[in-house]
Design an enzyme around this catalytic site. Sequence first.
Site, PDB file in Angstrom:
ATOM      1  N   HIS A 121       0.829  -1.200   0.000  1.00 36.63           N
ATOM      2  CA  HIS A 121       0.000   0.000   0.000  1.00 36.63           C
ATOM      3  C   HIS A 121       0.869   1.258   0.000  1.00 36.63           C
ATOM      4  O   HIS A 121       1.815   1.395   0.777  1.00 36.63           O
ATOM      5  CB  HIS A 121      -0.892  -0.011   1.254  1.00 36.63           C
ATOM      6  CG  HIS A 121      -1.876   1.112   1.299  1.00 36.63           C
ATOM      7  ND1 HIS A 121      -3.000   1.123   0.502  1.00 36.63           N
ATOM      8  CD2 HIS A 121      -1.895   2.254   2.035  1.00 36.63           C
ATOM      9  CE1 HIS A 121      -3.691   2.238   0.763  1.00 36.63           C
ATOM     10  NE2 HIS A 121      -3.034   2.926   1.681  1.00 36.63           N
ATOM     11  N   LYS A 163       1.048  -2.804   5.541  1.00 42.59           N
ATOM     12  CA  LYS A 163       2.096  -2.634   4.538  1.00 42.59           C
ATOM     13  C   LYS A 163       1.771  -3.355   3.231  1.00 42.59           C
ATOM     14  O   LYS A 163       2.507  -3.207   2.257  1.00 42.59           O
ATOM     15  CB  LYS A 163       3.436  -3.155   5.073  1.00 42.59           C
ATOM     16  CG  LYS A 163       4.066  -2.274   6.135  1.00 42.59           C
ATOM     17  CD  LYS A 163       5.452  -2.800   6.484  1.00 42.59           C
ATOM     18  CE  LYS A 163       6.158  -1.875   7.461  1.00 42.59           C
ATOM     19  NZ  LYS A 163       7.527  -2.346   7.778  1.00 42.59           N
ATOM     20  N   GLU A 164       0.705  -4.132   3.237  1.00 43.13           N
ATOM     21  CA  GLU A 164       0.372  -4.882   2.031  1.00 43.13           C
ATOM     22  C   GLU A 164      -0.925  -4.346   1.419  1.00 43.13           C
ATOM     23  O   GLU A 164      -0.936  -3.294   0.808  1.00 43.13           O
ATOM     24  CB  GLU A 164       0.315  -6.379   2.351  1.00 43.13           C
ATOM     25  CG  GLU A 164       1.681  -6.925   2.774  1.00 43.13           C
ATOM     26  CD  GLU A 164       1.703  -8.420   2.946  1.00 43.13           C
ATOM     27  OE1 GLU A 164       1.347  -9.135   1.988  1.00 43.13           O
ATOM     28  OE2 GLU A 164       2.084  -8.902   4.044  1.00 43.13           O
ATOM     29  N   MET A 165      -2.044  -5.026   1.642  1.00 42.75           N
ATOM     30  CA  MET A 165      -3.289  -4.583   1.018  1.00 42.75           C
ATOM     31  C   MET A 165      -4.049  -3.578   1.886  1.00 42.75           C
ATOM     32  O   MET A 165      -4.963  -2.905   1.409  1.00 42.75           O
ATOM     33  CB  MET A 165      -4.140  -5.804   0.677  1.00 42.75           C
ATOM     34  CG  MET A 165      -3.431  -6.709  -0.337  1.00 42.75           C
ATOM     35  SD  MET A 165      -4.160  -8.357  -0.539  1.00 42.75           S
ATOM     36  CE  MET A 165      -5.524  -7.993  -1.620  1.00 42.75           C
TER      37      MET A 165
END
Length: 381
Positions: A121, A163-165
């Site tokens: 993200h 930190k991802e989706m």
Amino acid sequence: MKKIIGFTVLSFLFVGLVSLKNHQDDEKYYSVADLKKIYSSGDVSKWPKPTVDSSVVNFQDLGVLPKVTFPAENPYSEAKRDLGKILFFDPRLSKSGQISCASCHDPELGWGDGKRVSHGHDRTPGSRNSKPIINVAYSTIFFWDGRAASLEDQARFPIVDTKEMNNHMDIAVKTIKKIKGYQPLFEKAFGDGKVTEEKIFKAIATFERTVVSRKSRFDKFIEGDSTQLSDKEVAGLHLFRTKARCINCHNSALFSDNQFHNAGLTYYGRKYEDLGRYNITKNADDVGKFRTPSLREVGKTGPYMHNGLFPELRGVLNLYNAGMPNVKPKGEQVNDKLFPKTSPLLKKLELDKEELDALEAFLQSITSVIYREPAPEKLPG
């Protein structure tokens, strides 16, 4: 009695590496011709004894991957796989609507993303390399640190990770519910059109369990086709199981023991520190331990190690040959209960250039024509 080793001019490069004494049978030597005949016999019981330390548990020798089994609580259906594939490629599960599972597990990039660490993200960099999902059906625990106990459980983590989706599961579920095109897909897969997070995870996991390697040249070789591996690759196979000690951790048909080891790359007390399995268990013995990755498809799944440290296989082999970092505590560190201990399975190998060449060549033989799943032509609307 020791066998006399005969080499042709073409195979003279293997002198010193396929005088290949078997370490657990010090009186026996093998020529390349011997090894090719034995390893391609189709009978594993005839293989030379592997060099396996007494501390290794649940050892399984190398072999061909068995048929995938699906859990009773999430049996396979083609409709469920089809739904899972669409969800896997659908970026609308993320907060930004821009990141899907396939963003970090791209079939065009060996089911990883080819980066040292992934970006999520707002292009936020992660701290670890994305493990390729190919052959994940054969794993018993997931992520580098083992935080997920099943593929269904694993599917949740990237969706909610900031930190991802960077999404909330309730919001992700509502987003999918609002897309009318998904209702018939859920109905076909599960018997009703109701969208739930459990169904989303089950569908994605079902798809992921079908992402499996095709047979490699190594597989065909050990099944009886001696023409599949070159002399150098056969020498590398034998080294892998003996002098190079790879098989202590990279065993079984998966080329992974599905366990955790400290390879000396913890960076303890320094920038890039990562305590690995300890972050999950809080057990001091787990500091710096990471799950053993499968080596299948290793020729196409770099960069390597949990932090993507090595862009090329040779760098990995060179460091293992040196015994990996094995830092000793000094001063106040002597009493530090969390000071990481490199696995005793890792030792200086003293492989020469020809041996390293052979080992690297063998690793290419367990890389197949990798399975590449085409993305859906159109997402539900």
